[in-house]
Design an enzyme around this catalytic site. Sequence first.
Site, PDB file in Angstrom:
ATOM      1  N   GLN A  26      25.036  61.892  37.787  1.00 42.80           N
ATOM      2  CA  GLN A  26      24.629  62.885  36.791  1.00 42.80           C
ATOM      3  C   GLN A  26      25.261  64.259  37.051  1.00 42.80           C
ATOM      4  OE1 GLN A  26      22.592  62.096  34.077  1.00 42.80           O
ATOM      5  NE2 GLN A  26      22.964  60.022  34.848  1.00 42.80           N
ATOM      6  N   ASP A  48      22.158  65.809  52.915  1.00 41.72           N
ATOM      7  CA  ASP A  48      21.780  64.402  53.004  1.00 41.72           C
ATOM      8  C   ASP A  48      22.472  63.596  51.904  1.00 41.72           C
ATOM      9  OD1 ASP A  48      19.320  62.425  53.966  1.00 41.72           O
ATOM     10  OD2 ASP A  48      19.772  62.194  51.834  1.00 41.72           O
ATOM     11  N   TYR A  53      24.717  55.804  47.262  1.00 40.82           N
ATOM     12  CA  TYR A  53      24.712  56.764  46.159  1.00 40.82           C
ATOM     13  C   TYR A  53      26.057  56.692  45.434  1.00 40.82           C
ATOM     14  CZ  TYR A  53      20.599  58.895  48.433  1.00 40.82           C
ATOM     15  OH  TYR A  53      19.370  59.110  49.000  1.00 40.82           O
ATOM     16  N   SER A 149      14.229  55.615  57.289  1.00 41.42           N
ATOM     17  CA  SER A 149      13.821  56.002  55.946  1.00 41.42           C
ATOM     18  C   SER A 149      13.041  54.849  55.321  1.00 41.42           C
ATOM     19  CB  SER A 149      15.052  56.333  55.095  1.00 41.42           C
ATOM     20  OG  SER A 149      14.691  56.682  53.775  1.00 41.42           O
ATOM     21  N   ALA A 207       8.201  64.607  42.837  1.00 41.79           N
ATOM     22  CA  ALA A 207       7.889  63.303  42.251  1.00 41.79           C
ATOM     23  C   ALA A 207       8.846  62.936  41.125  1.00 41.79           C
ATOM     24  CB  ALA A 207       6.445  63.265  41.763  1.00 41.79           C
ATOM     25  N   LYS A 214       7.204  68.974  33.086  1.00 37.79           N
ATOM     26  CA  LYS A 214       7.980  68.840  31.843  1.00 37.79           C
ATOM     27  C   LYS A 214       7.578  67.615  31.030  1.00 37.79           C
ATOM     28  CE  LYS A 214      11.839  66.717  34.387  1.00 37.79           C
ATOM     29  NZ  LYS A 214      13.229  66.957  34.843  1.00 37.79           N
ATOM     30  N   GLY A 281      16.730  67.528  45.634  1.00 42.74           N
ATOM     31  CA  GLY A 281      17.783  66.703  45.056  1.00 42.74           C
ATOM     32  C   GLY A 281      18.162  67.164  43.662  1.00 42.74           C
TER      33      GLY A 281
END
Length: 333
Positions: A26, A48, A53, A149, A207, A214, A281
Site C-alpha cells: 500500500q 521492523d 511482507y 513473535s 487494532a 474511523k 505501522g
Amino acid sequence: MQYRRLGKSNLQVSALCLGTMMFGDQTDEQEAGRIVASARDHGINFIDTADVYTKGRSEEIVGRLLGASRPDWILASKLGNAMSDSPNHSHYSRTWMLRETDSILQRLGTDYLDVLYLHRDYHEENLEEMVRALDDLIRSGRIRAFGLSNFRGWRIAEVIRLCQQANVAPPVVCQPYYNLLNRMPEVEIIPACAHYGMGVVPYSPIARGVLTGKYEPGKPPPEGTRAGRNDRRIMQTEFRAESLQIAQQLKQHCEQRGVRLGQFATAWVLANRHISSVIAGPRTLAQMEDYYPAVELGISPEEEAMIDALVAPGHASTPGYNDPSYPFFGRQA
C-alpha cells in the site's frame, strides 16, 4: 523521543518502532522514503520488517532507504511464514533458517540483523533444532540476537528452557498482538516476558485501524481503509460490533481531552511498564506523524479505570475474539 531498554539486554530502543509491513504494497518507495526520513528526524532508531511482507519487497525497500545510515538503526526482520509453495520454504528447519537468513540479509543490503524474530509458533516443530540453528546464526555474526513473535506464554518458557539446556543465548524480545481491545497477552505472555527479562514490542496498538474511530457501527467502512478493502485479517478479528462501539466511546473521550484516539491507544500500550517499544505501522507519512504525540501522552488513573470498565484486564472486547491464524487447541474431542 524516549528510549527504553530492550528487556534485560543492553540495547536502547526508541519507544516507537517503525513497522514496514505496508512498504511495497500500500506504500510505494517514495512515500516509504518520506516515512523513514521523518522517523529518523523524530529520533526513532528501531525498524521492523519481515521476509513475508510483500515477499521480500519490504526488506529491499528498507535496505535501500537505510543505506549508509544502517549502523544507526536497530534492524529487525522475521522468518517462518511461507515464502513459496515448497514444503521447505517456511517454518524452522535448520536448512531453511540458515538459507533464508542469508536471503534476508541480501535483500536488506546488510551483513547482520540486530534481531531476527521467529514470526509465528508452529507446534509441530522440533524446537531444539530451531534453537541450535539460531545459535549458529548468532555465532556466525549474521544475527546479534533473536526474538519470538506470536508465541504463547508456555512456548516462550519452553524455548528458554531449551536455550539454557544447550547453552544458547536466550531470546531478548517478544512481539505479541496487544492493544486495549485485546488484553489477553496480560494473562501469560507479558508476565512470562517480565519473568525471563525479555523486552515486549507489541504490534497493532490501534487494532488495525479500529482504534482510530474511523469505523462507525452499522455503517459501511470508508473506501480505501483495510476494512473497506475487505482485508481478510481485520474482517476475521477486529471488525466486531462491540469493538467499534468501544472505539466510538473512547473517541468521544479523546475529543474532550483534545487528542486523537490512535494516539491515546498507543500511549495506553506504552504506559504498561513491561513494554519496551510499540510498533507503528503507517501506510502514509500523515499516519506516521500521527503516532509521535503518543510518546509524551500520559494515561491517568481515571482513564486506566475507564478502559478496565470497557475491556476487563486479561480479556478481549468481546467473547470469541481470537485470530483464526492462531487457533486455540486445548480441546481435542
